[in-house]
Each structure stands twice: as structure tokens, then as C-alpha cells.
Design a protein around this motif. Sequence first.
Motif, PDB file in Angstrom:
ATOM      1  N   ARG A 139       1.590  -1.057   0.407  1.00 56.52           N
ATOM      2  CA  ARG A 139       0.166  -0.412  -0.199  1.00 56.52           C
ATOM      3  C   ARG A 139       0.905   1.130   0.070  1.00 56.52           C
ATOM      4  N   VAL A 140       0.616   2.124  -0.568  1.00 60.51           N
ATOM      5  CA  VAL A 140       0.934   3.994  -0.262  1.00 60.51           C
ATOM      6  C   VAL A 140       0.694   4.421   0.515  1.00 60.51           C
ATOM      7  N   ASP A 141       1.485   4.790   1.742  1.00 62.97           N
ATOM      8  CA  ASP A 141       1.314   5.785   3.081  1.00 62.97           C
ATOM      9  C   ASP A 141       1.506   6.580   2.642  1.00 62.97           C
ATOM     10  N   ALA A 142       2.118   7.452   2.052  1.00 64.29           N
ATOM     11  CA  ALA A 142       2.571   8.939   1.410  1.00 64.29           C
ATOM     12  C   ALA A 142       3.232   9.209   0.035  1.00 64.29           C
ATOM     13  N   THR A 143       2.770  10.407  -0.205  1.00 65.23           N
ATOM     14  CA  THR A 143       2.918  10.449  -1.893  1.00 65.23           C
ATOM     15  C   THR A 143       3.008  11.938  -1.914  1.00 65.23           C
ATOM     16  N   ASN A 144       3.485  12.370  -3.238  1.00 64.26           N
ATOM     17  CA  ASN A 144       3.673  13.571  -3.068  1.00 64.26           C
ATOM     18  C   ASN A 144       2.360  13.654  -4.410  1.00 64.26           C
ATOM     19  N   ALA A 145       1.446  12.903  -4.802  1.00 63.37           N
ATOM     20  CA  ALA A 145       0.732  12.910  -6.239  1.00 63.37           C
ATOM     21  C   ALA A 145      -0.640  14.011  -5.439  1.00 63.37           C
ATOM     22  N   PRO A 146      -0.931  14.218  -5.899  1.00 70.40           N
ATOM     23  CA  PRO A 146      -2.460  15.230  -5.526  1.00 70.40           C
ATOM     24  C   PRO A 146      -3.868  14.026  -5.519  1.00 70.40           C
ATOM     25  N   GLY A 147      -4.832  13.933  -5.086  1.00 77.30           N
ATOM     26  CA  GLY A 147      -5.372  13.672  -4.882  1.00 77.30           C
ATOM     27  C   GLY A 147      -5.974  12.209  -4.579  1.00 77.30           C
ATOM     28  N   PRO A 148      -5.036  11.361  -4.137  1.00 77.07           N
ATOM     29  CA  PRO A 148      -5.335  10.178  -3.454  1.00 77.07           C
ATOM     30  C   PRO A 148      -5.439   9.923  -1.743  1.00 77.07           C
ATOM     31  N   ARG A 149      -6.922   9.094  -2.263  1.00 74.42           N
ATOM     32  CA  ARG A 149      -6.563   9.010  -0.299  1.00 74.42           C
ATOM     33  C   ARG A 149      -6.312   8.119   0.037  1.00 74.42           C
ATOM     34  N   ALA A 150      -5.956   6.770  -0.903  1.00 72.18           N
ATOM     35  CA  ALA A 150      -6.002   5.195  -0.434  1.00 72.18           C
ATOM     36  C   ALA A 150      -5.739   4.210  -2.043  1.00 72.18           C
ATOM     37  N   LEU A 151      -4.409   3.770  -1.848  1.00 78.39           N
ATOM     38  CA  LEU A 151      -3.536   3.438  -3.190  1.00 78.39           C
ATOM     39  C   LEU A 151      -3.113   1.521  -2.243  1.00 78.39           C
ATOM     40  N   ALA A 152      -3.057   0.274  -3.437  1.00 80.85           N
ATOM     41  CA  ALA A 152      -2.799  -0.740  -2.953  1.00 80.85           C
ATOM     42  C   ALA A 152      -2.589  -0.900  -4.211  1.00 80.85           C
ATOM     43  N   GLU A 153      -1.489  -2.036  -4.480  1.00 75.97           N
ATOM     44  CA  GLU A 153      -1.599  -2.631  -5.654  1.00 75.97           C
ATOM     45  C   GLU A 153      -1.323  -3.824  -5.589  1.00 75.97           C
ATOM     46  N   GLU A 154      -1.612  -5.299  -5.536  1.00 76.22           N
ATOM     47  CA  GLU A 154      -1.583  -6.200  -5.633  1.00 76.22           C
ATOM     48  C   GLU A 154      -0.814  -7.607  -6.908  1.00 76.22           C
ATOM     49  N   ARG A 158      -0.593 -11.504 -12.981  1.00 74.35           N
ATOM     50  CA  ARG A 158      -2.273 -10.238 -12.503  1.00 74.35           C
ATOM     51  C   ARG A 158      -1.614  -8.983 -11.603  1.00 74.35           C
ATOM     52  N   TRP A 159      -1.856  -7.973 -12.161  1.00 73.08           N
ATOM     53  CA  TRP A 159      -1.537  -7.124 -11.459  1.00 73.08           C
ATOM     54  C   TRP A 159      -3.228  -6.435 -10.964  1.00 73.08           C
ATOM     55  N   THR A 160      -3.533  -5.474 -10.024  1.00 71.14           N
ATOM     56  CA  THR A 160      -4.501  -5.038  -9.058  1.00 71.14           C
ATOM     57  C   THR A 160      -4.174  -4.135  -8.687  1.00 71.14           C
ATOM     58  N   PHE A 161      -4.699  -3.154  -8.873  1.00 75.27           N
ATOM     59  CA  PHE A 161      -4.518  -1.774  -9.039  1.00 75.27           C
ATOM     60  C   PHE A 161      -5.494  -0.900  -8.062  1.00 75.27           C
ATOM     61  N   GLY A 162      -5.449  -0.509  -6.657  1.00 72.83           N
ATOM     62  CA  GLY A 162      -6.984  -0.499  -5.759  1.00 72.83           C
ATOM     63  C   GLY A 162      -7.124   1.402  -5.479  1.00 72.83           C
ATOM     64  N   ALA A 163      -7.649   1.932  -6.106  1.00 70.37           N
ATOM     65  CA  ALA A 163      -7.641   3.413  -5.851  1.00 70.37           C
ATOM     66  C   ALA A 163      -8.592   3.765  -5.063  1.00 70.37           C
ATOM     67  N   ASP A 164      -8.814   4.678  -3.503  1.00 70.37           N
ATOM     68  CA  ASP A 164      -9.544   5.544  -3.508  1.00 70.37           C
ATOM     69  C   ASP A 164      -8.835   7.453  -3.257  1.00 70.37           C
ATOM     70  N   GLY A 165      -9.444   8.048  -3.363  1.00 71.48           N
ATOM     71  CA  GLY A 165      -9.622  10.100  -3.509  1.00 71.48           C
ATOM     72  C   GLY A 165     -10.447  10.135  -4.126  1.00 71.48           C
ATOM     73  N   THR A 166     -10.329  11.525  -4.318  1.00 72.77           N
ATOM     74  CA  THR A 166     -11.518  12.788  -4.154  1.00 72.77           C
ATOM     75  C   THR A 166     -12.101  12.065  -5.582  1.00 72.77           C
ATOM     76  N   ALA A 167     -12.687  12.315  -6.309  1.00 70.32           N
ATOM     77  CA  ALA A 167     -13.618  12.435  -7.782  1.00 70.32           C
ATOM     78  C   ALA A 167     -12.745  12.634  -9.387  1.00 70.32           C
ATOM     79  N   LEU A 168     -12.238  13.670  -8.994  1.00 69.72           N
ATOM     80  CA  LEU A 168     -11.286  14.165  -9.906  1.00 69.72           C
ATOM     81  C   LEU A 168     -10.155  12.898  -9.808  1.00 69.72           C
ATOM     82  N   PHE A 169      -9.482  13.074  -9.263  1.00 72.12           N
ATOM     83  CA  PHE A 169      -8.310  11.272  -9.512  1.00 72.12           C
ATOM     84  C   PHE A 169      -8.753  10.568  -9.499  1.00 72.12           C
ATOM     85  N   ARG A 170     -10.522  10.245  -9.087  1.00 76.45           N
ATOM     86  CA  ARG A 170     -10.781   8.230  -9.966  1.00 76.45           C
ATOM     87  C   ARG A 170     -11.382   8.702 -11.116  1.00 76.45           C
TER      88      ARG A 170
END
Length: 157
Positions: free
Chosen positions: A89-104, A117-129
Motif C-alpha cells: 500500500r502507499v503510505d505517503a505520496t506527493n501525488a494530488p488526489g489519492p486517499r488510499a492506494l494499494a497494489e497486488e 495479474r496486477w490489481t491496482f486499488g484506489a480511492d481519492g477525490t472524484a477528480l482523481f478517480r
Amino acid sequence: MARRLRPVDLDFIGTAPVRLVFARNISAPPERVFRALAEDVPGWAEWFAAVTSARAVDGGAGREIRLRGGGRFRETVLAAKSPELYAYRVDATNAPGPRALAEEWRLVPHGTGTQVRWTFGADGTALFRFVLVLARPGLKRAFHDAVTTLDRRLAGN
């Protein structure tokens, strides 16, 4: 990296508001692919073109990743189950918009090779999504190219 993200667990990847899943079959066996993902973190910069720098931190429990364009990520490894699963999971970033990110990264035997198989899971602002969904074709191409390059690299070792 001023932006801290919400800590998530492995289950988040299956329930994230935005999930992008990509798969490709390669000739390298799962054990070799797993080692490249989990044990040779600096090697990511050699086969994943978007990655300019990668290093393990905290005795391998975390990673620091730098991407082309200046993106930076501090990550925590959520699972490293050889030879089938590597996730973080990503704990900290300089990217704008994400609230939670994880990759499998799931590795499934396919003949003498591996289905990656790479799965990218994300949550963030509406614009980020929204932007993330629009970026799907580019992420698919980046994954395809990266895994193809990794397969060639592993064949040469």
C-alpha cells in the motif's frame, strides 16, 4: 511527501472504489518472477519504465519508489507470499488526489511460465478517480511493456 494516505489492508484491493486489473502470460516461472518483484526492489527501475528509482526500506517491510514525472511513493509491503503474491500500500505520496492506494501482484503457474495479474486499488477525490479511469489504457500499456521487459530480463539471467 506531505500527503499521508489512509492505511489500508490487503482486503482493500478487492473493494476499492477504483480497481484496475491487468494480466499477461510470460515464460518465466512464478518463483523467478516473485524474486524480481519482492527481493530485487532496485531492479524495478530496470524493467518498469515508469520507475526511475526503487529501494527497499525498513528491512524490506517498505519501499520508496520514484516515477518519471516526479511522483514519489513511500509504501508498506502488505504481503510477500512466495511464489504467488506480492502486495503493498502507499503510505505517503506527493501525488494530488489519492486517499488510499494499494497494489497486488498475483502470480499463477501457466504451463512452464506465469500468468502475472496486477490489481491496482484506489480511492481519492472524484477528480482523481475519474482521471485514473481515463488513464486505464496507458496503465495497461505500461504494465504490458513492463512485464514483457521483465520476462526478457529473467530469460537472460
